[in-house]
Write a protein that holds these residues in place. Structure first.
Motif, PDB file in Angstrom:
ATOM      1  N   PHE A   1      -2.014  -9.255   5.738  1.00  0.00           N
ATOM      2  CA  PHE A   1      -1.664  -8.552   6.979  1.00  0.00           C
ATOM      3  C   PHE A   1      -2.646  -7.418   7.295  1.00  0.00           C
ATOM      4  CE2 PHE A   1       2.218 -10.687   5.781  1.00  0.00           C
ATOM      5  CZ  PHE A   1       2.687 -11.165   6.990  1.00  0.00           C
TER       6      PHE A   1
ATOM      7  N   LEU B   1      -3.248  -6.429  11.083  1.00  0.00           N
ATOM      8  CA  LEU B   1      -2.294  -5.714  11.941  1.00  0.00           C
ATOM      9  C   LEU B   1      -2.925  -4.431  12.476  1.00  0.00           C
ATOM     10  CD1 LEU B   1       1.122  -5.968  10.039  1.00  0.00           C
ATOM     11  CD2 LEU B   1       0.625  -6.821  12.323  1.00  0.00           C
TER      12      LEU B   1
ATOM     13  N   TYR C   1       2.110   6.723  15.285  1.00  0.00           N
ATOM     14  CA  TYR C   1       2.990   6.437  14.145  1.00  0.00           C
ATOM     15  C   TYR C   1       4.260   7.286  14.228  1.00  0.00           C
ATOM     16  CZ  TYR C   1       4.154   5.053   9.362  1.00  0.00           C
ATOM     17  OH  TYR C   1       4.777   4.522   8.257  1.00  0.00           O
TER      18      TYR C   1
ATOM     19  N   ALA D   1      12.090  -5.600  13.141  1.00  0.00           N
ATOM     20  CA  ALA D   1      10.667  -5.789  13.439  1.00  0.00           C
ATOM     21  C   ALA D   1       9.878  -4.505  13.166  1.00  0.00           C
ATOM     22  CB  ALA D   1      10.491  -6.211  14.895  1.00  0.00           C
ATOM     23  N   LEU D   2      10.447  -3.378  13.559  1.00  0.00           N
ATOM     24  CA  LEU D   2       9.745  -2.105  13.390  1.00  0.00           C
ATOM     25  C   LEU D   2       9.595  -1.737  11.913  1.00  0.00           C
ATOM     26  CD1 LEU D   2       8.444  -0.024  15.153  1.00  0.00           C
ATOM     27  CD2 LEU D   2      10.646   1.103  15.452  1.00  0.00           C
TER      28      LEU D   2
ATOM     29  N   SER E   1       9.678  -3.799   9.420  1.00  0.00           N
ATOM     30  CA  SER E   1       8.765  -4.763   8.801  1.00  0.00           C
ATOM     31  C   SER E   1       7.322  -4.389   9.100  1.00  0.00           C
ATOM     32  CB  SER E   1       9.043  -6.180   9.319  1.00  0.00           C
ATOM     33  OG  SER E   1      10.363  -6.543   9.013  1.00  0.00           O
ATOM     34  N   TYR E   2       7.074  -3.909  10.315  1.00  0.00           N
ATOM     35  CA  TYR E   2       5.727  -3.462  10.662  1.00  0.00           C
ATOM     36  C   TYR E   2       5.294  -2.310   9.754  1.00  0.00           C
ATOM     37  CZ  TYR E   2       1.948  -1.218  13.229  1.00  0.00           C
ATOM     38  OH  TYR E   2       0.755  -0.633  13.563  1.00  0.00           O
TER      39      TYR E   2
ATOM     40  N   LEU F   1       4.411  -3.781   6.343  1.00  0.00           N
ATOM     41  CA  LEU F   1       3.230  -4.624   6.222  1.00  0.00           C
ATOM     42  C   LEU F   1       1.934  -3.864   6.468  1.00  0.00           C
ATOM     43  CD1 LEU F   1       4.639  -7.757   8.066  1.00  0.00           C
ATOM     44  CD2 LEU F   1       4.301  -7.483   5.618  1.00  0.00           C
ATOM     45  N   VAL F   2       2.015  -2.823   7.301  1.00  0.00           N
ATOM     46  CA  VAL F   2       0.776  -2.162   7.698  1.00  0.00           C
ATOM     47  C   VAL F   2       0.357  -1.096   6.700  1.00  0.00           C
ATOM     48  CG1 VAL F   2       1.654  -0.228   9.078  1.00  0.00           C
ATOM     49  CG2 VAL F   2      -0.429  -1.408   9.786  1.00  0.00           C
TER      50      VAL F   2
ATOM     51  N   CYS G   1      13.731  -4.141   4.026  1.00  0.00           N
ATOM     52  CA  CYS G   1      13.281  -5.030   5.098  1.00  0.00           C
ATOM     53  C   CYS G   1      13.923  -6.415   4.981  1.00  0.00           C
ATOM     54  CB  CYS G   1      11.759  -5.146   5.092  1.00  0.00           C
ATOM     55  SG  CYS G   1      10.973  -3.681   5.743  1.00  0.00           S
TER      56      CYS G   1
END
Lengths: 321, 158
Positions: free
Chosen positions: A70, A73, A81, A110-111, A113-114, A117-118, A131
């Motif tokens: 990822f 992203l 942020y 979704a938020l 998880s972002y 992952l980031v 998550c």
């Protein structure tokens, strides 16, 4: 009271609602900084608490250790942020209260998880587990009870929701067993059998809080390590069985509160304890003395449509799952 | 189109009967829990605590040194700088310890090598190399390992 699994089908909506409230509360604890027995002296609530204090501390600006696969992203600026953190906080508030959960749940998942992952958050187990659970609950019908949605549904005299599938509950139950099973598997080494890991963790600075010295002085290292192994192994299967469930819950509470009192593991302990709600059935009268619960009970006085199939919950997947 | 398909079955009240998709539930369970299991199994096989629920298995000490491999075979040390911040600096800077097992360190270092190749490639280098060694705390012997990532030709010889 922990009744048998026989009435679990009728209870699924309540369990999912309780899980939403529990994990919404845990998310709010994390976002406000009000968590951790071991760090209780340093609690300084903020609404929300921002992860990065300054540009200098904003590590996403450099090699940010993204989750494998990822790295593509997009990374926001520090102000971006922070805006996402505020959005996550507001979404958590709405989802916890059961407001428009069909929208707020997936957006929240979704938020988060972002964020996972980031950033370097992917390094931390509590965040990964958070998550996973959010992704399951976000797409589950968690607002049948204890929610603003249920309150509105009752006020507007809308028909009650149908009986719910056990599928999300099964997914959470399976996740709990996987977490305990693999956690145990990784610990089956000489360090844990001998108790040396307790000293190694001390030298690593893994303990914190005023209770850690007390616990370490009260119990021999080998007892602490073997107790952890035994309880984790027991919990893999004991939570599934009605006969062993009360003991499993008691041991799990002791294990996780002990960990939380000794180590800074963020909200991990509360998450595992919250997941026990997936195993516990409450029965139709649970919580009925509370006025808010009565107001959000959508099935009171209204007949729910009959389920397509009815089967007892005996450990396997439900026919409608 | 209306005459081509069979009429939908209805009950006495006229409500359309919906046939439950019995395969859907087991399929979702298999995919989600199978995915979680697969992540955990591969992490366990690689001795990587992340995603495998293997934190606190042991305390692993490690040391790492980075070198650019030049076209003539010589090595030039790379010292990590401001591009490493926060936990990344602790994890892949020079060395330290981790609760996430040795596999996690190899993956973190490998990720950093990928970052260097992409963002900091010198003109005269052909590869970046990480010399890594680790030991489980309490053990006497260090286990060495070497990670290397070649630079694309275009960046090495612009």
């Amino acid at each position: 009271v922990i009744p048998s699994d026989a009435d679990a089908d009728a209870d699924t909506g309540r369990r999912l609602a309780l899980l939403r409230v529990a994990f919404g509360t845990i998310l709010l604890m994390y976002q406000t900084g009000l968590y951790g027995i071991s760090r209780v002296a340093s609690w300084a609530p903020a609404f929300p608490r921002h992860r990065f204090a300054s540009e200098a501390a904003y590590y996403l600006a450099g090699f940010h250790l993204p989750a494998p696969g990822f790295a593509w992203l997009p990374v926001p600026s520090l102000s971006g942020y922070r805006r996402l953190e505020v959005a996550a906080f507001l979404l958590t508030l709405a989802w916890s209260c059961g407001l428009a959960t069909r929208v707020t749940g997936p957006l929240l998942a979704a938020l988060w998880s972002y964020f996972l992952l980031v950033s370097q958050l992917s390094y931390q187990h509590f965040y990964f587990l958070l998550c996973l659970v959010l992704l399951i609950l976000a797409f589950a019908p968690t607002a049948d009870h204890l929610s603003a949605d249920a309150l509105l549904r009752r006020r507007w005299r809308l028909p009650p929701p149908p009986p719910r599938s056990l599928l999300p509950v099964r997914l959470l139950q399976g996740t709990v067993s996987i977490v305990y099973g693999f956690s145990l598997l990784s610990k089956l080494n000489q360090d844990w059998f001998s108790g040396q890991i307790i000293e190694a963790l001390r030298s690593e600075g893994a303990y914190a809080g005023p209770l850690a010295p007390l616990v370490l002085a009260s119990f021999p290292p080998r007892f602490l390590s073997l107790f952890t192994l035994a309880v984790e192994g027991f919990l893999v299967f004991a939570l599934w069985l009605p006969a062993t469930r009360p003991l499993a819950v008691a041991l799990g509470v002791a294990l996780h509160l002990g960990i939380d009192a000794m180590m800074p593991v963020a909200t991990y302990s509360y998450q595992m304890l919250g997941l026990y709600l997936a195993f516990v059935t409450l029965g139709p009268r649970a919580g009925r003395r509370l006025a808010f619960v009565r107001r959000t009970e959508t099935t009171d006085g209204l007949r729910a449509p009959a389920p397509a199939t009815v089967s007892a919950d005996r450990g396997g997947a439900h026919a409608d799952d | 189109m209306e005459g081509g398909s069979a009429p939908a079955k209805t009950d006495r009240c006229g409500a359309r009967a919906v046939r439950p998709r019995r395969w859907l539930g087991p399929a979702v369970i298999a995919v989600v829990l199978g995915g979680e299991l697969a992540l955990a199994v591969q992490a366990t096989a690689r001795q990587d605590g992340q995603y495998g629920w293997g934190m606190f298995a042991s305390v692993v000490d490690f040391q790492v040194r980075y070198d650019w491999v030049l076209a003539d075979g010589r090595l030039r040390q790379h010292l990590p700088g401001g591009e490493l911040r926060g936990r990344a600096r602790q994890l892949v800077g020079h060395g330290g310890s981790t609760l996430y097992r040795q596999g996690a360190i190899r993956r973190f270092v490998s990720g950093y090598l990928g970052y260097l190749v992409e963002h900091r490639p010198p003109a005269d280098a052909v590869a970046i190399r990480a010399s890594l060694r680790h030991r489980v705390r309490g053990e006497q012997t260090w286990t060495p390992s070497l990670l290397e990532r070649p630079l694309p030709r275009s960046s090495a010889h612009p």
